[in-house]
Scaffold this motif. Structure first.
Motif, PDB file in Angstrom:
ATOM      1  N   ILE A 330       0.619  -0.720  -0.113  1.00  0.00           N
ATOM      2  CA  ILE A 330      -0.035   0.375   0.058  1.00  0.00           C
ATOM      3  C   ILE A 330       0.777   1.247   0.150  1.00  0.00           C
ATOM      4  O   ILE A 330       0.427   2.540  -0.556  1.00  0.00           O
ATOM      5  N   GLN A 331       2.233   0.609   0.776  1.00  0.00           N
ATOM      6  CA  GLN A 331       3.038   2.294   0.870  1.00  0.00           C
ATOM      7  C   GLN A 331       3.124   3.008  -0.771  1.00  0.00           C
ATOM      8  O   GLN A 331       3.316   4.118  -0.903  1.00  0.00           O
ATOM      9  N   GLN A 332       3.660   1.538  -1.263  1.00  0.00           N
ATOM     10  CA  GLN A 332       4.599   2.027  -2.605  1.00  0.00           C
ATOM     11  C   GLN A 332       3.278   2.395  -3.571  1.00  0.00           C
ATOM     12  O   GLN A 332       3.843   3.207  -4.523  1.00  0.00           O
ATOM     13  N   HIS A 333       1.954   1.661  -3.536  1.00  0.00           N
ATOM     14  CA  HIS A 333       1.097   2.258  -4.258  1.00  0.00           C
ATOM     15  C   HIS A 333       0.951   3.419  -4.260  1.00  0.00           C
ATOM     16  O   HIS A 333       0.310   4.308  -4.954  1.00  0.00           O
ATOM     17  N   ASP A 334       0.678   4.184  -2.671  1.00  0.00           N
ATOM     18  CA  ASP A 334       0.243   5.671  -2.484  1.00  0.00           C
ATOM     19  C   ASP A 334       0.921   6.728  -3.105  1.00  0.00           C
ATOM     20  O   ASP A 334       1.136   7.170  -3.700  1.00  0.00           O
ATOM     21  N   TYR A 336       3.122   5.852  -5.816  1.00  0.00           N
ATOM     22  CA  TYR A 336       2.943   5.615  -7.261  1.00  0.00           C
ATOM     23  C   TYR A 336       1.638   6.360  -7.242  1.00  0.00           C
ATOM     24  O   TYR A 336       1.703   7.570  -8.519  1.00  0.00           O
ATOM     25  N   ILE A 337       0.528   6.455  -7.305  1.00  0.00           N
ATOM     26  CA  ILE A 337      -0.506   7.424  -6.996  1.00  0.00           C
ATOM     27  C   ILE A 337      -0.163   8.815  -7.079  1.00  0.00           C
ATOM     28  O   ILE A 337       0.276   9.655  -7.985  1.00  0.00           O
ATOM     29  N   LYS A 338       0.991   9.140  -5.874  1.00  0.00           N
ATOM     30  CA  LYS A 338       1.631  10.907  -6.070  1.00  0.00           C
ATOM     31  C   LYS A 338       2.284  10.857  -7.065  1.00  0.00           C
ATOM     32  O   LYS A 338       1.494  12.654  -7.207  1.00  0.00           O
ATOM     33  N   ASN A 339       3.121  10.210  -7.057  1.00  0.00           N
ATOM     34  CA  ASN A 339       3.985  10.197  -8.609  1.00  0.00           C
ATOM     35  C   ASN A 339       3.211  10.318 -10.564  1.00  0.00           C
ATOM     36  O   ASN A 339       3.980  11.354 -11.063  1.00  0.00           O
ATOM     37  N   HIS A 340       2.231   9.985 -10.112  1.00  0.00           N
ATOM     38  CA  HIS A 340       1.644   9.995 -11.714  1.00  0.00           C
ATOM     39  C   HIS A 340       0.291  10.901 -11.412  1.00  0.00           C
ATOM     40  O   HIS A 340      -0.434  10.973 -12.446  1.00  0.00           O
ATOM     41  N   ALA A 341       0.644  11.756 -10.006  1.00  0.00           N
ATOM     42  CA  ALA A 341      -0.620  12.638 -10.211  1.00  0.00           C
ATOM     43  C   ALA A 341      -0.254  13.825 -11.226  1.00  0.00           C
ATOM     44  O   ALA A 341       0.005  14.341 -11.580  1.00  0.00           O
TER      45      ALA A 341
END
Ligand code: 9Z3
Length: 341
Positions: A330-334, A336-341
């Motif tokens: 989940i930390q990696q998913h979060d 990922y979301i931040k980096n692709h915002a």
């Protein structure tokens, strides 16, 4: 009651094995994909399955929830259309069912694409054990049937979580049995998940067959030995299952974060195989595990690092490795979301 000797049949002798140093099949190209899906039959329930997935995804998209697709259990390869014999893949569904519970606890909505009759979130605590479900029951003071004292508190906790997931419609159970059903379902659900963009997470823990019999060569009825014998041996010709992960990453759900599992039995091969998988398919995370130690340790492999997660000697027998895996994913998913915002 007499004590039954516990016989376990799921770990055959390990003294012989296939040679995993032989190079893998090439990744599936667009042509392999169109050929596979054009020449094999979709399961007849596919439209219904897609509709359910679509409704679920729409609901959680409108609520702003993150959604994870967890695949779980092994796929089969039938040898006949009216299936009497089939080849199976190892997996009880423990990894998938346990992971799904931890994702739900962290607020994810979960699509659980699982081998029918393998372990399910929550009920896994009581199914597939050497206990019969009746062993959890006892007679109450008034003569009614109740949960036995020693199981009551824990079962109450599991029941509450199960009901919460049901009441909030956070868990969608979708089954497969054959590798063909799995591939058609995976493609369709991934395409539905793609509408969520980066809020979608794919967590591919199912154990997927590497070989199959295409529909064009599948006998309708039970194989008769005399039709398939060569030199006194039954000969079955299997084709390689196209390696679809690249298609998933590039076309089916290019916005989603994709995590796959790599299963090996030889510890000297594990890290190399994980790295190879990332290089071939270009997804975000490979979680490597060995058959022998999968419940105690796993390794996360990304483009930038390799990190082991292990249960410690002092951890009680109730501590599950998924309690370490899921927060880290989940930390990696979060990120990922931040980096692709
Ligand atoms: C896994 O490696 C799972 O962790 C297990 C879980 C199957 C070992 P259980 O269900 O076992 O808890 O009994 N899944 C992936 C297996 C797989 O087929 N991976 C492919 C491969 O290794 C890549 S997609 O080539």
């Amino acid at each position: 009651m007499p004590q039954l000797r516990q016989i376990h049949t799921s770990q055959p002798s390990t003294s012989s094995a296939i040679d995993r140093s032989v190079p893998d099949f090439p990744v599936a190209a667009v042509d392999d994909e169109s050929h596979y899906f054009a020449s094999n039959e979709p399961p007849e329930y596919l439209d219904e399955l897609v509709k359910e997935a679509q409704c679920f995804v729409d609901e959680h998209k409108s609520k702003g929830n993150k959604v994870v697709l967890v695949t779980s259990g092994g796929t089969t390869v039938p040898l006949e259309n009216n299936t009497v014999r089939f080849i199976d893949n190892f997996s009880a569904g423990t990894r998938g069912a346990t992971s799904a519970e931890y994702f739900l606890e962290e607020g994810y909505a979960v699509i659980f694409l699982h081998r029918e009759f393998s372990l399910l979130p929550y009920s896994r605590h009581y199914s597939h054990t050497t206990n019969c479900f009746l062993d959890y029951m006892a007679e109450g003071k008034d003569g009614s049937l109740v949960i036995a004292d020693k199981y009551r508190d824990e079962m109450h906790q599991v029941w509450k979580k199960y009901n919460e997931a049901r009441d909030k419609n956070l868990l969608l159970l979708l089954p497969f049995t054959t590798v063909n059903q799995y591939l058609f379902s995976l493609r369709a659900i991934a395409q539905v998940m793609d509408t969520l963009g980066t809020s979608a997470l794919l967590y591919l823990a199912a154990a997927v067959s590497d070989f199959f019999i295409p529909v064009s060569r599948m006998p309708e009825h039970k194989i008769q030995a005399q039709d398939h014998m060569e030199g006194g041996k039954l000969v079955v010709n299997l084709d390689p299952v196209p390696k679809f992960l690249r298609r998933l990453v590039d076309n089916w759900a290019p916005g989603a974060m994709i995590t796959s599992f790599k299963l090996e039995t030889d510890k000297d091969l594990l890290l190399r195989k994980c790295t190879q998988s990332l290089e071939r398919y270009h997804h975000q995370l490979v979680i490597g595990n060995l058959l022998q130690t999968r419940k105690k340790e796993v390794v996360f492999v990304t483009n930038t690092k390799q990190q082991w997660y292990r249960l410690k000697d002092g951890d009680g027998e109730n501590k599950e490795i998924e309690s370490l895996i899921i927060p880290a994913v989940i930390q990696q998913h979060d990120e990922y979301i931040k980096n692709h915002a």
